[in-house]
Design an enzyme around this catalytic site. Structure first.
Site, PDB file in Angstrom:
ATOM      1  N   GLU A  72      -7.509 -10.850  -7.349  1.00  2.00           N
ATOM      2  CA  GLU A  72      -6.236 -10.472  -7.989  1.00  2.00           C
ATOM      3  C   GLU A  72      -6.006  -8.970  -7.864  1.00  2.00           C
ATOM      4  O   GLU A  72      -5.247  -8.390  -8.629  1.00  2.00           O
ATOM      5  CB  GLU A  72      -6.089 -11.042  -9.399  1.00  2.00           C
ATOM      6  N   TRP A  73      -6.661  -8.384  -6.855  1.00  2.00           N
ATOM      7  CA  TRP A  73      -6.379  -7.020  -6.391  1.00  2.00           C
ATOM      8  C   TRP A  73      -6.666  -5.934  -7.436  1.00  2.00           C
ATOM      9  O   TRP A  73      -6.146  -4.816  -7.350  1.00  2.00           O
ATOM     10  CB  TRP A  73      -4.911  -6.917  -5.902  1.00  2.00           C
ATOM     11  N   GLY A  74      -7.428  -6.275  -8.455  1.00  9.78           N
ATOM     12  CA  GLY A  74      -7.756  -5.282  -9.484  1.00  9.78           C
ATOM     13  C   GLY A  74      -6.630  -5.053 -10.473  1.00  9.78           C
ATOM     14  O   GLY A  74      -6.736  -4.175 -11.329  1.00  9.78           O
ATOM     15  N   ASP A  92      -6.590 -16.283  -4.780  1.00  5.51           N
ATOM     16  CA  ASP A  92      -5.650 -15.164  -4.701  1.00  5.51           C
ATOM     17  C   ASP A  92      -4.687 -15.146  -5.898  1.00  5.51           C
ATOM     18  O   ASP A  92      -4.770 -15.985  -6.802  1.00  5.51           O
ATOM     19  CB  ASP A  92      -4.888 -15.301  -3.372  1.00  5.51           C
ATOM     20  N   ASP A 101      -4.854  -4.811  -0.551  1.00 10.22           N
ATOM     21  CA  ASP A 101      -5.424  -5.150   0.753  1.00 10.22           C
ATOM     22  C   ASP A 101      -5.827  -3.946   1.603  1.00 10.22           C
ATOM     23  O   ASP A 101      -5.147  -2.918   1.628  1.00 10.22           O
ATOM     24  CB  ASP A 101      -4.410  -5.975   1.557  1.00 10.22           C
TER      25      ASP A 101
END
Ligand code: GLA
Length: 402
Positions: A182-184, A149, A204
């Site tokens: 890393e959520w883009g 993460d 998320d």
């Protein structure tokens, strides 16, 4: 002789610089993750129950393999003497290795979670500065998958941070699927194929259809919101490097039609299929959705090409995905609150995929049609396809080359 020396040098050179194990995810990874339903309320009993159920419910047979413990598996401090991470002895009284062995004994694989920053998102010890030590720890536990993460990453450079962890895993010599999360934020699709097997493309997910949900300080994404962000990234996906639009919310409160749409589109987009519901207690409808082998076959197709949105008209979307053996998957998505009629005349359409160089020529080739949800054979592409799609539902077909 000179040639031989050169070849040996080349092979040794490639081995030294390669950072990623070969072919760990030729098709999108499938499994279960604890976060969407349990957050940090996880335990040995939960994992064992999930593993048992994975087998008895038919999920394993359908292809689900990885059981991944997300945030919350550690104690708040590293071991004072060794600096190792410490699995929480209250949650895992027999230790993590025994649990990994249990999951392996069921013919399944095991995954853990950590973070590139100084802490995980829930405040447990992060990996920053301990990359090689943590990789050795995971190898000693014999795990198969690591979700990594991006909380508490401050001024870290994402490419360097994920590159370091990837190298650490490679150096520890235990093949571990590396899932970048890393959520883009730093466009991992542009650089992460050398580091890992999948990368999150968005923030998320939440169990809702359209738009975003305010979570107080941050926003969670309903699944169609994610679809719109993930769809344009298709050219970056392929075997061993998948776009990850986040874990599944099937069985977590949406309608059956919405769950079907969510699952269908994840499969059309060749996404990792990581269930996020309590599979020990799922309804028959949820189980039927998650284990539909014809739909999963679209996701797991060996060609590994992410499908795309071919057309949109009045909130009715038409999606295509080329499959191996010349077959195609087609999905009609009704994004509106009213029923919509489809009338799709194959011979007037020119479905040309520049990315895969595949072409669906309805005028010259006739395909047999199978509805992958109702299992009905729906005639052939020789005549126009007419049907009604319920609100927030889909009709998904496999066109089978004759
Ligand atoms: C982030 C990730 C989630 C989950 C949580 C755990 O929000 O994107 O998928 O792992 O952290 O804290």
């Amino acid at each position: 002789m000179k040639k031989l020396t050169l070849s040996i040098l080349l092979i040794v050179g490639i081995k030294t610089f390669a950072q990623k194990f070969e072919n760990l995810a030729p098709t999108p990874p499938m499994g279960w993750n604890s976060w969407n339903t349990f957050q940090t309320n996880i335990s040995e009993d939960l994992v064992k129950g999930v593993a048992d159920n994975m087998v008895s419910s038919g999920m394993k047979d359908a292809g689900y393999t990885y059981i991944v413990l997300d945030d919350g598996w550690m104690t708040m401090q590293r071991d004072e003497k060794t600096g190792d991470l410490v699995p929480d002895p209250k949650k895992f009284p027999h230790g993590m290795k025994a649990l990994v062995d249990y999951v392996h004994s069921k013919g399944l694989k095991f995954g853990l979670y950590n973070c590139a920053g100084t802490k995980t998102c829930a405040g447990y010890p992060g990996t920053r500065g301990y990359e090689y030590q943590d990789a050795r720890f995971y190898a000693s536990l014999n795990i198969d998958y690591l979700k990594f993460d991006w909380c508490y990453s401050d001024s870290l450079n994402a490419q360097e941070a994920y590159g370091t962890m990837s190298k650490a895993l490679y150096t520890a010599k235990k093949p571990i699927v590396f899932s970048l999360c890393e959520w883009g934020s730093h466009q991992p699709w542009l650089w992460a194929a050398k580091d890992g097997e999948l990368w999150r493309t968005t923030g998320d997910i939440s169990s809702c259809y359209e738009g975003q949900k305010d979570m107080g300080g941050w926003k969670a994404n309903c699944f169609m919101y994610i679809v719109d962000l993930n769809e344009p990234l298709r050219k970056y996906a392929g075997p061993n490097c998948w776009n990850d639009p986040d874990m599944l919310e099937v069985g977590n409160g949406m309608s059956e039609a919405e769950d079907r749409t969510h699952f269908s589109l994840w499969c059309m987009m060749a996404s990792p299929l990581i269930a996020g519901n309590d599979i020990r207690k799922m309804s028959a409808a949820t189980k039927a959705t998650l284990t539909n082998k014809d739909v999963i076959a679209v996701d797991q197709d060996a060609l590994g090409v992410q499908g795309w949105r071919y057309a949109t008209k009045d909130s009715l979307e038409t999606w295509f995905k080329p499959l191996s053996n010349g077959d195609w998957a087609v999905c009609f998505v009704n994004r509106s609150a009213q029923s919509q009629k489809i009338n799709f005349d194959w011979k007037n359409e020119n479905v040309n995929d520049d990315l895969s160089s595949k072409q669906l020529n309805g005028a010259t080739t006739t395909y047999k049609i199978k509805d992958v949800w109702t299992k009905k054979d729906a005639s052939t592409t020789a005549k126009a396809f007419s049907a009604t799609v319920a609100p927030h539902d889909v009709i998904m077909l496999r066109l089978i080359k004759q």
